[in-house]
Design an enzyme around this catalytic site. Structure first.
Site, PDB file in Angstrom:
ATOM      1  N   ARG A  12       0.870  -1.182   0.000  1.00 43.89           N
ATOM      2  CA  ARG A  12       0.000   0.000   0.000  1.00 43.89           C
ATOM      3  C   ARG A  12       0.902   1.227   0.000  1.00 43.89           C
ATOM      4  O   ARG A  12       1.952   1.239   0.660  1.00 43.89           O
ATOM      5  CB  ARG A  12      -0.889   0.036   1.249  1.00 43.89           C
ATOM      6  CG  ARG A  12      -2.088  -0.893   1.209  1.00 43.89           C
ATOM      7  CD  ARG A  12      -3.147  -0.469   0.186  1.00 43.89           C
ATOM      8  NE  ARG A  12      -4.318  -1.336   0.189  1.00 43.89           N
ATOM      9  CZ  ARG A  12      -4.502  -2.374  -0.621  1.00 43.89           C
ATOM     10  NH1 ARG A  12      -3.591  -2.696  -1.530  1.00 43.89           N
ATOM     11  NH2 ARG A  12      -5.609  -3.094  -0.561  1.00 43.89           N
ATOM     12  N   GLU A  31      -4.391   7.797  -4.399  1.00 44.91           N
ATOM     13  CA  GLU A  31      -4.800   7.088  -5.611  1.00 44.91           C
ATOM     14  C   GLU A  31      -6.226   7.475  -5.947  1.00 44.91           C
ATOM     15  O   GLU A  31      -7.046   7.580  -5.025  1.00 44.91           O
ATOM     16  CB  GLU A  31      -4.711   5.572  -5.406  1.00 44.91           C
ATOM     17  CG  GLU A  31      -3.280   5.080  -5.193  1.00 44.91           C
ATOM     18  CD  GLU A  31      -3.189   3.566  -4.996  1.00 44.91           C
ATOM     19  OE1 GLU A  31      -4.207   2.874  -5.203  1.00 44.91           O
ATOM     20  OE2 GLU A  31      -2.105   3.090  -4.643  1.00 44.91           O
ATOM     21  N   HIS A  65      -1.947   0.763  -9.796  1.00 45.98           N
ATOM     22  CA  HIS A  65      -2.485  -0.244  -8.872  1.00 45.98           C
ATOM     23  C   HIS A  65      -3.084  -1.434  -9.651  1.00 45.98           C
ATOM     24  O   HIS A  65      -4.281  -1.726  -9.553  1.00 45.98           O
ATOM     25  CB  HIS A  65      -3.540   0.395  -7.960  1.00 45.98           C
ATOM     26  CG  HIS A  65      -3.771  -0.376  -6.691  1.00 45.98           C
ATOM     27  ND1 HIS A  65      -4.003   0.227  -5.475  1.00 45.98           N
ATOM     28  CD2 HIS A  65      -3.797  -1.703  -6.437  1.00 45.98           C
ATOM     29  CE1 HIS A  65      -4.184  -0.687  -4.550  1.00 45.98           C
ATOM     30  NE2 HIS A  65      -4.050  -1.887  -5.118  1.00 45.98           N
TER      31      HIS A  65
HETATM   32  N1  LIG Z   1      -0.905  -3.856  -5.467  1.00 47.33           N
HETATM   33  C1  LIG Z   1      -1.982  -4.618  -5.461  1.00 47.33           C
HETATM   34  O1  LIG Z   1      -2.791  -4.618  -6.384  1.00 47.33           O
HETATM   35  C2  LIG Z   1      -2.228  -5.524  -4.310  1.00 47.33           C
HETATM   36  C3  LIG Z   1      -1.748  -5.224  -3.061  1.00 47.33           C
HETATM   37  N2  LIG Z   1      -1.962  -6.075  -2.016  1.00 47.33           N
HETATM   38  C4  LIG Z   1      -1.412  -5.731  -0.708  1.00 47.33           C
HETATM   39  O2  LIG Z   1      -0.596  -6.789  -0.250  1.00 47.33           O
HETATM   40  C5  LIG Z   1      -0.871  -7.017   1.118  1.00 47.33           C
HETATM   41  C6  LIG Z   1      -0.417  -8.389   1.528  1.00 47.33           C
HETATM   42  O3  LIG Z   1      -1.253  -9.378   0.994  1.00 47.33           O
HETATM   43  P1  LIG Z   1      -1.056 -10.916   1.442  1.00 47.33           P
HETATM   44  O4  LIG Z   1       0.331 -11.364   1.169  1.00 47.33           O
HETATM   45  O5  LIG Z   1      -2.174 -11.675   0.850  1.00 47.33           O
HETATM   46  O6  LIG Z   1      -1.264 -10.756   3.009  1.00 47.33           O
HETATM   47  P2  LIG Z   1      -0.758 -11.686   4.196  1.00 47.33           P
HETATM   48  O7  LIG Z   1      -1.598 -11.356   5.358  1.00 47.33           O
HETATM   49  O8  LIG Z   1      -0.685 -13.101   3.741  1.00 47.33           O
HETATM   50  O9  LIG Z   1       0.744 -11.190   4.436  1.00 47.33           O
HETATM   51  C7  LIG Z   1       1.064 -10.027   5.113  1.00 47.33           C
HETATM   52  C8  LIG Z   1       2.462 -10.137   5.652  1.00 47.33           C
HETATM   53  O10 LIG Z   1       2.806  -8.875   6.229  1.00 47.33           O
HETATM   54  C9  LIG Z   1       3.439  -9.113   7.481  1.00 47.33           C
HETATM   55  N3  LIG Z   1       3.252  -7.995   8.402  1.00 47.33           N
HETATM   56  C10 LIG Z   1       2.101  -7.398   8.788  1.00 47.33           C
HETATM   57  N4  LIG Z   1       2.372  -6.389   9.646  1.00 47.33           N
HETATM   58  C11 LIG Z   1       3.708  -6.380   9.813  1.00 47.33           C
HETATM   59  C12 LIG Z   1       4.580  -5.578  10.570  1.00 47.33           C
HETATM   60  N5  LIG Z   1       4.131  -4.597  11.361  1.00 47.33           N
HETATM   61  N6  LIG Z   1       5.906  -5.818  10.483  1.00 47.33           N
HETATM   62  C13 LIG Z   1       6.386  -6.810   9.708  1.00 47.33           C
HETATM   63  N7  LIG Z   1       5.590  -7.611   8.948  1.00 47.33           N
HETATM   64  C14 LIG Z   1       4.281  -7.390   9.020  1.00 47.33           C
HETATM   65  C15 LIG Z   1       2.782 -10.360   8.028  1.00 47.33           C
HETATM   66  O11 LIG Z   1       3.688 -10.843   8.990  1.00 47.33           O
HETATM   67  P3  LIG Z   1       3.464 -12.194   9.811  1.00 47.33           P
HETATM   68  O12 LIG Z   1       3.647 -13.273   8.810  1.00 47.33           O
HETATM   69  O13 LIG Z   1       4.528 -12.181  10.794  1.00 47.33           O
HETATM   70  O14 LIG Z   1       2.079 -12.142  10.356  1.00 47.33           O
HETATM   71  C16 LIG Z   1       2.649 -11.180   6.738  1.00 47.33           C
HETATM   72  O15 LIG Z   1       3.833 -11.892   6.516  1.00 47.33           O
HETATM   73  C17 LIG Z   1      -2.362  -6.723   1.236  1.00 47.33           C
HETATM   74  O16 LIG Z   1      -2.742  -6.428   2.562  1.00 47.33           O
HETATM   75  C18 LIG Z   1      -2.524  -5.533   0.323  1.00 47.33           C
HETATM   76  O17 LIG Z   1      -2.298  -4.328   1.029  1.00 47.33           O
HETATM   77  C19 LIG Z   1      -2.650  -7.227  -2.171  1.00 47.33           C
HETATM   78  C20 LIG Z   1      -3.167  -7.554  -3.387  1.00 47.33           C
HETATM   79  C21 LIG Z   1      -3.022  -6.726  -4.557  1.00 47.33           C
HETATM   80  O1  LIG Z   2      -4.914  -3.990  -3.677  1.00 44.80           O
HETATM   81  C1  LIG Z   2      -5.621  -4.905  -3.889  1.00 44.80           C
HETATM   82  C2  LIG Z   2      -6.050  -5.841  -2.909  1.00 44.80           C
HETATM   83  O2  LIG Z   2      -6.663  -6.862  -3.295  1.00 44.80           O
HETATM   84  O3  LIG Z   2      -5.837  -5.610  -1.709  1.00 44.80           O
END
Ligand SMILES: NC(=O)C1=CN([C@@H]2O[C@H](COP(=O)(O)OP(=O)(O)OC[C@H]3O[C@@H](n4cnc5c(N)ncnc54)[C@H](OP(=O)(O)O)[C@@H]3O)[C@@H](O)[C@H]2O)C=CC1
Ligand SMILES: O=CC(=O)O
Length: 323
Positions: free
Chosen positions: A237, A266, A284
């Site tokens: 994000r 955005e 995005h």
């Molecule tokens: N650009 C785009 O179009 C898209 C963007 N996204 C973004 O990607 C993000 C991640 O998606 P996804 O992988 O499915 O989510 P997940 O919940 O599977 O992964 C999130 C990861 O972030 C880590 N995390 C969260 N908070 C912290 C912190 N404070 N410090 C360190 N690590 C942290 C978590 O750590 P831990 O494993 O230790 O819990 C986890 O490993 C979404 O929330 C969204 O914002 C998603 C889809 C599309």
């Molecule tokens: O940014 C896209 C999402 O699925 O989150």
């Protein structure tokens, strides 16, 4: 009588028909204050809300006294006030998994295009400037066998690690709140603190959600830790990175380049980033393929049906409210 739901995103015809078969649907343009005012009666009757984008906060919830479930066509849910939903016992459903591989592809595309200057040189060729063999001023940097650091080793982080390690022979570092055994055993990924990751990575890739803890996690001080030859990729994000600090760092040569799919504001129609040749900027599009966007919409529809039927088994952000 079918439960009433509000739809604030258009759906493919077959998915709209499935929604109509279960619910009495009112489609509205978006969740803007104007739309809310125009559709106040429908909001007051709605038990479900499905769409993407726009804030769902206490103010909106106050206008929806019968609401039981929200279904977002996204995995990220930073635009929802989860605490307010919990207080009202409203379920929040989202679409993890279905988009994971596509988003990891987008991140790899940003890695490759920023390292090899794909968009910059494409524009240069199309401007008719390729009139002799290119020299070092047009060279890029290698991706294969470099070090790729991942902030957030969740679903998308894992899929990126797979591509980087198995596809490009890269060393993978990661930072997350907990240890990820599978990333270690399958992709040799090493967990490290943020400072080490920033200092040692050639590519710093952000796949973090936006939370109070991750807001501006990468600011001027963190950018200074990166190698001057390093590239920052953000598909998590926008506000995870302090954009003003990033612009200053890119201008000062503190880091080599950036590949960005997300921004603090955005949509983005004007920014100093646009005049920097070492920035690849995308609107995005992380999950934006026909197949994946269809899959997300399908999951969101099924999620709402399950939530309002009392049959939630997966894709729920706040399942604890069911206990
Ligand atoms: N650009 C785009 O179009 C898209 C963007 N996204 C973004 O990607 C993000 C991640 O998606 P996804 O992988 O499915 O989510 P997940 O919940 O599977 O992964 C999130 C990861 O972030 C880590 N995390 C969260 N908070 C912290 C912190 N404070 N410090 C360190 N690590 C942290 C978590 O750590 P831990 O494993 O230790 O819990 C986890 O490993 C979404 O929330 C969204 O914002 C998603 C889809 C599309
Ligand atoms: O940014 C896209 C999402 O699925 O989150």
């Amino acid at each position: 009588m079918k439960p009433s739901v509000i739809l604030y995103k258009s759906l493919p015809d077959d998915l709209r028909a499935r929604l109509d078969a279960h619910f009495s649907v009112t489609e509205i343009k978006d969740l803007s204050p104007e739309s809310q005012q125009q559709h106040a009666d429908a909001l007051a009757q709605a038990e479900g809300l499905i769409g993407s984008g726009g804030k769902v906060d206490g103010e909106l919830l106050a206008k929806m006294p019968k609401l039981r479930a929200c279904s977002t066509v996204s995995v990220g849910y930073d635009n929802f006030d989860v605490e307010a939903l919990n207080q009202r016992h409203v379920l929040l459903m989202h679409t993890p998994t279905v988009l994971t591989e596509t988003v990891a592809d987008t991140m790899m595309a940003l890695v490759l295009s920023s390292a090899r200057r794909v968009t910059e040189l494409d524009a240069w060729v199309k401007a008719g400037q390729w009139n002799k063999s290119i020299g070092p001023d047009k060279f890029g940097i290698d991706v294969h066998h470099k070090t790729l650091g991942i902030l957030g080793m969740g679903r998308i982080g894992m899929a990126l690690a797979q591509r980087a390690h198995l596809g490009f022979g890269m060393k993978v570092l990661y930072n997350a709140r907990r240890e990820h055994e599978e990333a270690q055993s399958r992709f040799g990924a090493q967990r490290c603190d943020l400072e080490t990751l920033l200092k040692e990575s050639d590519f710093v890739c952000i796949s973090l959600p936006l939370t109070e803890q991750t807001h501006h996690m990468i600011g001027a001080a963190q950018l200074k830790l990166m190698k001057p030859s390093a590239i920052l990729i953000n598909a998590g994000r926008g506000p995870v990175v302090d954009e003003e600090a990033l612009i200053a760092a890119l201008k000062a040569g503190i880091l080599h380049a950036a590949g960005l799919d997300v921004f603090e504001q955005e949509p983005l129609t004007a920014s100093p980033l646009f005049s920097l040749p070492n920035v690849v900027a995308l609107p995005h599009i992380g999950s934006a393929t026909h197949e994946t966007r269809y899959g997300m919409a399908q999951d969101a529809v099924e999620n709402l049906i399950a939530a309002l039927d009392g049959k939630v088994e997966k894709n729920c952000v706040n399942p604890d409210i069911l206990k």
